[in-house]
Design a protein around this motif. Sequence first.
Motif, PDB file in Angstrom:
ATOM      1  N   HIS A 219      45.476  43.121  28.544  1.00  0.00           N
ATOM      2  CA  HIS A 219      44.876  42.845  29.854  1.00  0.00           C
ATOM      3  C   HIS A 219      45.888  43.152  31.084  1.00  0.00           C
ATOM      4  O   HIS A 219      46.917  42.889  30.905  1.00  0.00           O
ATOM      5  CB  HIS A 219      44.269  41.491  30.052  1.00  0.00           C
ATOM      6  N   ASP A 231      52.542  37.913  32.677  1.00  0.00           N
ATOM      7  CA  ASP A 231      50.942  37.918  32.433  1.00  0.00           C
ATOM      8  C   ASP A 231      50.207  38.788  33.105  1.00  0.00           C
ATOM      9  O   ASP A 231      49.793  38.354  34.256  1.00  0.00           O
ATOM     10  CB  ASP A 231      50.644  36.414  32.377  1.00  0.00           C
ATOM     11  N   ASN A 232      49.750  39.658  32.742  1.00  0.00           N
ATOM     12  CA  ASN A 232      50.375  40.407  31.631  1.00  0.00           C
ATOM     13  C   ASN A 232      50.541  42.135  32.076  1.00  0.00           C
ATOM     14  O   ASN A 232      50.295  43.047  31.065  1.00  0.00           O
ATOM     15  CB  ASN A 232      49.188  40.463  30.533  1.00  0.00           C
ATOM     16  N   GLU A 263      40.462  39.692  32.281  1.00  0.00           N
ATOM     17  CA  GLU A 263      40.712  38.529  30.972  1.00  0.00           C
ATOM     18  C   GLU A 263      40.672  37.221  31.418  1.00  0.00           C
ATOM     19  O   GLU A 263      40.303  36.247  30.942  1.00  0.00           O
ATOM     20  CB  GLU A 263      41.971  39.211  30.404  1.00  0.00           C
ATOM     21  N   GLU A 264      41.389  36.957  32.709  1.00  0.00           N
ATOM     22  CA  GLU A 264      41.821  35.896  33.501  1.00  0.00           C
ATOM     23  C   GLU A 264      40.489  34.984  33.669  1.00  0.00           C
ATOM     24  O   GLU A 264      40.761  33.764  33.828  1.00  0.00           O
ATOM     25  CB  GLU A 264      42.800  35.895  34.530  1.00  0.00           C
ATOM     26  N   ASP A 291      49.978  40.280  24.950  1.00  0.00           N
ATOM     27  CA  ASP A 291      49.748  39.513  26.061  1.00  0.00           C
ATOM     28  C   ASP A 291      50.881  38.373  26.457  1.00  0.00           C
ATOM     29  O   ASP A 291      51.035  37.528  25.759  1.00  0.00           O
ATOM     30  CB  ASP A 291      48.302  38.639  25.874  1.00  0.00           C
ATOM     31  N   VAL A 292      51.619  38.681  27.539  1.00  0.00           N
ATOM     32  CA  VAL A 292      52.842  38.204  28.107  1.00  0.00           C
ATOM     33  C   VAL A 292      54.175  38.552  27.135  1.00  0.00           C
ATOM     34  O   VAL A 292      54.205  38.592  25.990  1.00  0.00           O
ATOM     35  CB  VAL A 292      52.933  36.607  27.938  1.00  0.00           C
TER      36      VAL A 292
HETATM   37 ZN   LIG Z   1      47.398  36.852  29.888  1.00  0.00          ZN
END
Ligand SMILES: [Zn+2]
Length: 424
Positions: A219, A231-232, A263-264, A291-292
């Motif tokens: 994302h 992130d991210n 996504e968040e 992701d991250v």
């Molecule tokens: Zn994330």
Amino acid sequence: MKICGKREFELLNKMGFVRMGGTEEELKAAHILMDEIKAMGLEPQLEPFEIEDAVQVKAELEVLKPYSKKYTVTAYKLCENTPEEGVTAPFYYAENMTEADIAAAKGKIILVNGFVRLDLYRKILKSGAVGFISMSGTMLETEENSDLFTRTIRDTMRAFGNIPAANIRVTDAFDMVKNGAEEVKLTVINTPITRTSHNVTVTVKGTEKPEEVVSFGAHYDSVEFSTGVYDNGAGSVINMEVLRHFVENPPKRTLQFNWYGSEEMGLLGSKAWVKAHEDELKNHLYMINVDVGGSVIGGDTALVLATKEATTYCDAFMKRNGYACEAKQDIYSSDGVPFADKGVPSTSFVRFGTAFGGAFIHNRHDVIDWLSADVLERTTKFVLGYSEEMINSVVFPVEKVVPPEMVEKVDNYLFKKQLAELKK
Ligand SMILES: [Zn+2]
């Protein structure tokens, strides 16, 4: 071509600005990604989808008794509006919403600990409270060095009911409780609005088994106040570098690269993609999600939302090649979930910080200073190595199965049991 952390880091810097789902900045980031893909000679697509959002009109909290003071709050997006003049009610600190708290909350505006997820939200509704206040931040922050977040009553929550709600700094919550607030007036008014968010997608056709697909996901949106590089942005640039490799080294199976928006806000981009491409999913064997990442201090983990055998396979790859990445069979709160819900297993690569810090998410401290090109490069190498081995295998080495113990976690995550109760 060699994997190049420096190139990844440059792209990460370019997209290191706040880019919340459905905003112009998110779209700007989408175009940065598309330009990068076009420069490789490919034709990316921008796939729009609609999201529910709200514009804050009014958010006020005032203690009336036994002292008089106004506190800064934000209104929950899509919460039930109060009348223009607000709601006045007794105040009650309901802490963790135990049975005793639930019994005491009726007719009151309550303050609760922690992040309000569906289970806590249902307790609040059940209690008959006329409004709730949640808290965020840390006790050590001051108003100048902290941001007050705007939360949302998500659709899964609204399905059960709705009441006025606000979010307050934990330092102000402390002030209210310590000073014995008894009566408060809460005014929250916001207007629902539909916005358009986007997924960026591109396909690389397989040379030997084009009908079999592996997808890569990351994302690229961020939350408010956050440049979202860890992130991210990190996952976004790692997958971009992986794409670059496969453009130069054509894969045997077809690769679907997706950069997800929103996504968040509840995995909205990946949910939209899965919905729009549902009939293609029968050809999808696996999903790789990042992701991250990129934090200098931290450790890499591969969360395998698949069978135990798939987890062992991932773990063995890392050990064989001397990569410091631990594989665990588990769900991860990210874009692999909507795929798992449709029977497509996945591995999410994440680089967590430590108990002492190392990386920050969802706040103003998610900045590039904590990240490095070398770490990005290292993670990219094993994300690529692991997926390339699978993608170019004679027989695909991992079964397309989401086992029952993982299905249960996915169903819990998506609140399926609770939502099914509603239909009864
Ligand atoms: Zn994330």
